[in-house]
Enzyme design. Structure first.
Site, PDB file in Angstrom:
ATOM      1  N   HIS A   4      -6.021   7.714   7.480  1.00 20.49           N
ATOM      2  CA  HIS A   4      -4.500   7.940   7.458  1.00 20.49           C
ATOM      3  C   HIS A   4      -4.690   9.429   6.892  1.00 20.49           C
ATOM      4  O   HIS A   4      -4.858   9.345   5.473  1.00 20.49           O
ATOM      5  CB  HIS A   4      -3.709   7.003   6.708  1.00 20.49           C
ATOM      6  CG  HIS A   4      -3.786   5.553   7.627  1.00 20.49           C
ATOM      7  ND1 HIS A   4      -2.735   5.297   8.538  1.00 20.49           N
ATOM      8  CD2 HIS A   4      -4.723   4.532   7.385  1.00 20.49           C
ATOM      9  CE1 HIS A   4      -3.059   4.206   8.944  1.00 20.49           C
ATOM     10  NE2 HIS A   4      -4.067   3.665   8.230  1.00 20.49           N
ATOM     11  N   ARG A  54      -1.723  11.466   6.985  1.00 17.08           N
ATOM     12  CA  ARG A  54      -0.295  11.444   6.451  1.00 17.08           C
ATOM     13  C   ARG A  54       0.405  12.772   6.876  1.00 17.08           C
ATOM     14  O   ARG A  54       1.314  13.112   6.375  1.00 17.08           O
ATOM     15  CB  ARG A  54      -0.117  11.474   5.187  1.00 17.08           C
ATOM     16  CG  ARG A  54      -1.032  10.318   4.185  1.00 17.08           C
ATOM     17  CD  ARG A  54      -0.402   8.947   4.925  1.00 17.08           C
ATOM     18  NE  ARG A  54      -1.062   7.923   3.968  1.00 17.08           N
ATOM     19  CZ  ARG A  54      -0.940   6.773   4.207  1.00 17.08           C
ATOM     20  NH1 ARG A  54      -0.583   6.152   5.431  1.00 17.08           N
ATOM     21  NH2 ARG A  54      -1.188   5.621   3.433  1.00 17.08           N
ATOM     22  N   ASN A 109       0.348   6.431  12.528  1.00 15.45           N
ATOM     23  CA  ASN A 109       1.605   6.315  11.796  1.00 15.45           C
ATOM     24  C   ASN A 109       2.079   7.085  10.693  1.00 15.45           C
ATOM     25  O   ASN A 109       2.264   7.078   9.656  1.00 15.45           O
ATOM     26  CB  ASN A 109       1.424   4.866  11.103  1.00 15.45           C
ATOM     27  CG  ASN A 109       0.383   4.717   9.970  1.00 15.45           C
ATOM     28  OD1 ASN A 109      -0.496   5.587  10.068  1.00 15.45           O
ATOM     29  ND2 ASN A 109       0.532   3.803   9.245  1.00 15.45           N
ATOM     30  N   ASP A 128      -1.763   1.059  14.333  1.00 18.09           N
ATOM     31  CA  ASP A 128      -2.072   0.459  12.838  1.00 18.09           C
ATOM     32  C   ASP A 128      -0.827   0.757  11.902  1.00 18.09           C
ATOM     33  O   ASP A 128       0.025   1.404  12.129  1.00 18.09           O
ATOM     34  CB  ASP A 128      -3.249   1.263  12.506  1.00 18.09           C
ATOM     35  CG  ASP A 128      -3.722   0.935  11.221  1.00 18.09           C
ATOM     36  OD1 ASP A 128      -3.996  -0.393  11.082  1.00 18.09           O
ATOM     37  OD2 ASP A 128      -3.915   1.603  10.126  1.00 18.09           O
ATOM     38  N   HIS A 159      -4.926  -3.151  14.952  1.00 22.51           N
ATOM     39  CA  HIS A 159      -4.432  -4.285  13.434  1.00 22.51           C
ATOM     40  C   HIS A 159      -3.769  -5.328  13.958  1.00 22.51           C
ATOM     41  O   HIS A 159      -2.783  -5.390  14.464  1.00 22.51           O
ATOM     42  CB  HIS A 159      -3.474  -3.019  12.731  1.00 22.51           C
ATOM     43  CG  HIS A 159      -2.757  -3.493  11.579  1.00 22.51           C
ATOM     44  ND1 HIS A 159      -2.838  -3.250  10.372  1.00 22.51           N
ATOM     45  CD2 HIS A 159      -2.130  -4.699  11.654  1.00 22.51           C
ATOM     46  CE1 HIS A 159      -2.319  -3.810   9.594  1.00 22.51           C
ATOM     47  NE2 HIS A 159      -1.670  -5.067  10.189  1.00 22.51           N
ATOM     48  N   HIS A 212     -10.095  -3.191  10.473  1.00 22.94           N
ATOM     49  CA  HIS A 212     -10.372  -3.834   8.944  1.00 22.94           C
ATOM     50  C   HIS A 212     -10.404  -5.374   9.097  1.00 22.94           C
ATOM     51  O   HIS A 212      -9.194  -6.017   8.562  1.00 22.94           O
ATOM     52  CB  HIS A 212      -9.215  -3.244   8.322  1.00 22.94           C
ATOM     53  CG  HIS A 212      -7.865  -3.301   8.764  1.00 22.94           C
ATOM     54  ND1 HIS A 212      -7.131  -4.183   9.396  1.00 22.94           N
ATOM     55  CD2 HIS A 212      -6.906  -2.288   8.789  1.00 22.94           C
ATOM     56  CE1 HIS A 212      -5.878  -3.802   9.780  1.00 22.94           C
ATOM     57  NE2 HIS A 212      -5.750  -2.660   9.513  1.00 22.94           N
ATOM     58  N   ASN A 258      -3.586  -3.589   2.935  1.00 24.18           N
ATOM     59  CA  ASN A 258      -2.771  -4.749   4.154  1.00 24.18           C
ATOM     60  C   ASN A 258      -4.214  -4.559   5.400  1.00 24.18           C
ATOM     61  O   ASN A 258      -3.967  -3.335   5.718  1.00 24.18           O
ATOM     62  CB  ASN A 258      -1.658  -4.232   4.719  1.00 24.18           C
ATOM     63  CG  ASN A 258      -1.217  -5.328   5.585  1.00 24.18           C
ATOM     64  OD1 ASN A 258      -1.640  -6.342   5.686  1.00 24.18           O
ATOM     65  ND2 ASN A 258      -0.589  -5.057   6.542  1.00 24.18           N
ATOM     66  N   ASP A 296     -10.292   2.976   6.393  1.00 24.63           N
ATOM     67  CA  ASP A 296      -8.856   2.926   6.314  1.00 24.63           C
ATOM     68  C   ASP A 296      -8.427   3.516   5.064  1.00 24.63           C
ATOM     69  O   ASP A 296      -7.353   3.225   4.346  1.00 24.63           O
ATOM     70  CB  ASP A 296      -8.575   1.379   6.033  1.00 24.63           C
ATOM     71  CG  ASP A 296      -6.951   1.232   6.499  1.00 24.63           C
ATOM     72  OD1 ASP A 296      -6.440   2.018   7.021  1.00 24.63           O
ATOM     73  OD2 ASP A 296      -6.565  -0.071   6.318  1.00 24.63           O
ATOM     74  N   HIS A 307      -1.864   7.439  -1.316  1.00 24.72           N
ATOM     75  CA  HIS A 307      -0.522   7.387  -1.503  1.00 24.72           C
ATOM     76  C   HIS A 307      -0.170   7.848  -2.970  1.00 24.72           C
ATOM     77  O   HIS A 307      -1.377   8.496  -3.493  1.00 24.72           O
ATOM     78  CB  HIS A 307      -0.174   5.998  -1.819  1.00 24.72           C
ATOM     79  CG  HIS A 307       0.189   5.046  -0.680  1.00 24.72           C
ATOM     80  ND1 HIS A 307       1.093   5.117   0.529  1.00 24.72           N
ATOM     81  CD2 HIS A 307      -0.718   3.975  -0.254  1.00 24.72           C
ATOM     82  CE1 HIS A 307       0.927   4.561   1.467  1.00 24.72           C
ATOM     83  NE2 HIS A 307      -0.160   3.427   0.959  1.00 24.72           N
TER      84      HIS A 307
HETATM   85  O1  DOR Z   1      -3.188  -0.936   3.491  1.00 28.26           O
HETATM   86  C1  DOR Z   1      -2.887  -0.185   4.683  1.00 28.26           C
HETATM   87  N1  DOR Z   1      -2.479   0.912   4.742  1.00 28.26           N
HETATM   88  N2  DOR Z   1      -2.792  -0.862   5.846  1.00 28.26           N
HETATM   89  C2  DOR Z   1      -2.161  -0.489   6.917  1.00 28.26           C
HETATM   90  O2  DOR Z   1      -2.237  -1.388   7.988  1.00 28.26           O
HETATM   91  C3  DOR Z   1      -1.443   0.789   6.711  1.00 28.26           C
HETATM   92  C4  DOR Z   1      -1.953   1.701   5.787  1.00 28.26           C
HETATM   93  C5  DOR Z   1      -1.296   2.924   5.492  1.00 28.26           C
HETATM   94  O3  DOR Z   1      -0.869   3.526   6.505  1.00 28.26           O
HETATM   95  O4  DOR Z   1      -0.837   2.951   4.433  1.00 28.26           O
HETATM   96 ZN    ZN Z   2      -4.038  -1.360   9.645  1.00 36.83          ZN
HETATM   97 ZN    ZN Z   3      -4.948   1.735   8.552  1.00 35.88          ZN
END
Ligand code: DOR
Ligand code: ZN
Ligand code: ZN
Length: 410
Positions: A68, A70, A100, A155, A182, A217, A261, A288, A292
């Protein structure tokens, strides 16, 4: 200018190679290998920069099927520039970027825009299965493929409605795109049973649609037992896990940096993930990588957002926890992190150091340990559960497309 990485231990399971020698790159491709027991290709003409790799591992550039970055939408967490830099620092030369984002990667324009922004390494966009990841209307899979998408994925969640998921899979199959899934049943959110139930449903839909199907995952013994049985029954499917699922169990899930997750599970699940990495039930290790901001993670386990970063720790953590610990041989780890992901992407010029393949390689030092220090990361994220861990496998050099994209300072 040509490049030669000299005197390292070259390990490339795709060609059954494990030998000490010199590898030459020219014009973006592997040109030649010369060593004790190997002489492949023609030595390139012209000037060659020689880099000493004596005592080091020389591997195909690693491939991460699940990151990801972002960008666009959440660039305070990461952007393509820092994401690609983090990937290079971890020895990765190809990564697949989940959709996403804001806006969600659900149009050809969005895919093309992302595709053009990779820096140094190759960052391939993954398109969503449904518009806006709303689970209602499937995307134009053929247009996304034409624009450069490498897969489709929802996902972050699953597509709840089975008929819409089936339609998305049929569109992906027709476009020649795999689904990276996912698997999470909303009604059983976060549980092992919820992961396994959605895996079972979607595996049936995948068979019905004929799509190339890859599970993201995987963390639970329940799902692994099911995937193992389905593979034995002839289902042509692949599955990944991530390092946190074979290193930590749920007893560590008290700090936001251990929250993701799917979540960390029982010690029995951890043992099952390791067993599945050994016996081929799992095909790949992905990260994954999910950055953040500090405030979103340092607010107590309950309130913290889901996701941990992984690009700059995946190889050393996996090497230390799997190879040094005696669970799998090095060649198996290299398959899990390069050759197998390349096969899942249908990319024969990646994930190998065969003559003619892309000049994508990574050099690691497994001779002495170091401590994982998040302050040194290229990623904007600091949300790692591996901070302070003593590991083997520091990245010394990463070469992508024949160019040096990362070099260890020391
Ligand atoms: O822990 C996760 N973070 N699981 C996900 O499925 C999405 C991901 C995110 O985009 O932060
Ligand atoms: Zn996921
Ligand atoms: Zn993911």
């Amino acid at each position: 200018m040509n490049l030669c990485i000299a005197g390292g231990r070259i390990v490339d399971p795709a060609q059954g190679l494990d030998a000490t020698g010199d590898i030459y790159f020219s014009e973006g491709r592997v040109a030649a290998i010369r060593g004790e027991s190997v002489a492949a290709g023609e030595l390139p003409e012209g000037e060659t920069e020689r880099i000493d790799a004596a005592g080091m591992l020389v591997l195909p550039g690693l491939i991460d099927l699940h990151v990801h970055f972002r960008d666009p939408g959440f660039t305070e967490k990461e952007d393509i520039h820092t994401g690609c830099a983090a990937a290079a620092a971890g020895g990765f030369t190809t990564v697949c970027m989940m959709p996403n984002l804001r806006p969600v990667t659900d149009t050809a324009e969005a895919v093309a825009a992302l595709r053009a922004r990779a820096e140094g390494i190759d960052a391939l966009p993954i398109g969503a299965v449904t518009l806006g990841q709303k689970g209602e209307t499937t995307v134009d899979a053929a247009a996304l493929k034409a624009a450069g998408a490498c897969a489709l994925s929802e996902d972050g969640r699953s597509v709840a409605d089975a008929s819409i998921m089936l339609a998305g899979m049929r569109a992906a199959a027709e476009a020649g795109l795999p689904i990276f899934d996912h698997t999470e049943d909303d009604a059983l959110r976060g549980t092992a049973a919820g992961e396994a139930c959605m895996a079972a449903r979607n595996l049936i839909l995948a068979r019905e649609s004929g799509v190339k199907y890859h599970l993201c995952h995987i963390s639970a013994k329940l799902s692994l037992d099911f995937i193992r049985a389905m593979k034995a029954a002839g289902y042509d499917i692949t599955a990944e896990t991530a390092p946190h699922y074979f290193v930590f169990d749920q007893s560590r899930a008290t700090d936001g940096n251990f929250k993701m997750n799917p979540p960390l599970r029982t010690a029995e699940d951890v043992a099952a993930v390791i067993e599945a990495l050994k016996d081929g039930t799992l095909d790949a290790i992905a990260t994954d990588h999910a950055p953040h901001c500090a405030a979103e993670k340092e607010c107590g386990y309950e309130r913290a957002l889901n996701g941990v970063i992984g690009l700059e720790t995946s190889f050393p953590v996996s090497y230390t926890a799997l190879v040094r610990a005696g669970h799998i041989p090095l060649s198996r780890l290299v398959s899990l992190m390069s050759a197998n992901p390349a096969a899942i992407l249908g990319a024969p010029k990646r994930g190998t150091l065969r003559v003619g393949a892309y000049a994508d390689a990574a050099v690691f030092d497994v001779s002495r340990p170091y401590r994982i220090a998040p302050a040194s990361f290229r990623s904007k994220g600091r949300n790692t559960p591996f901070a302070g861990m003593e590991v083997y496998g520091k990245t010394r050099l990463t070469v992508a497309g024949g160019r040096i994209v990362y070099r260890d300072q020391k």
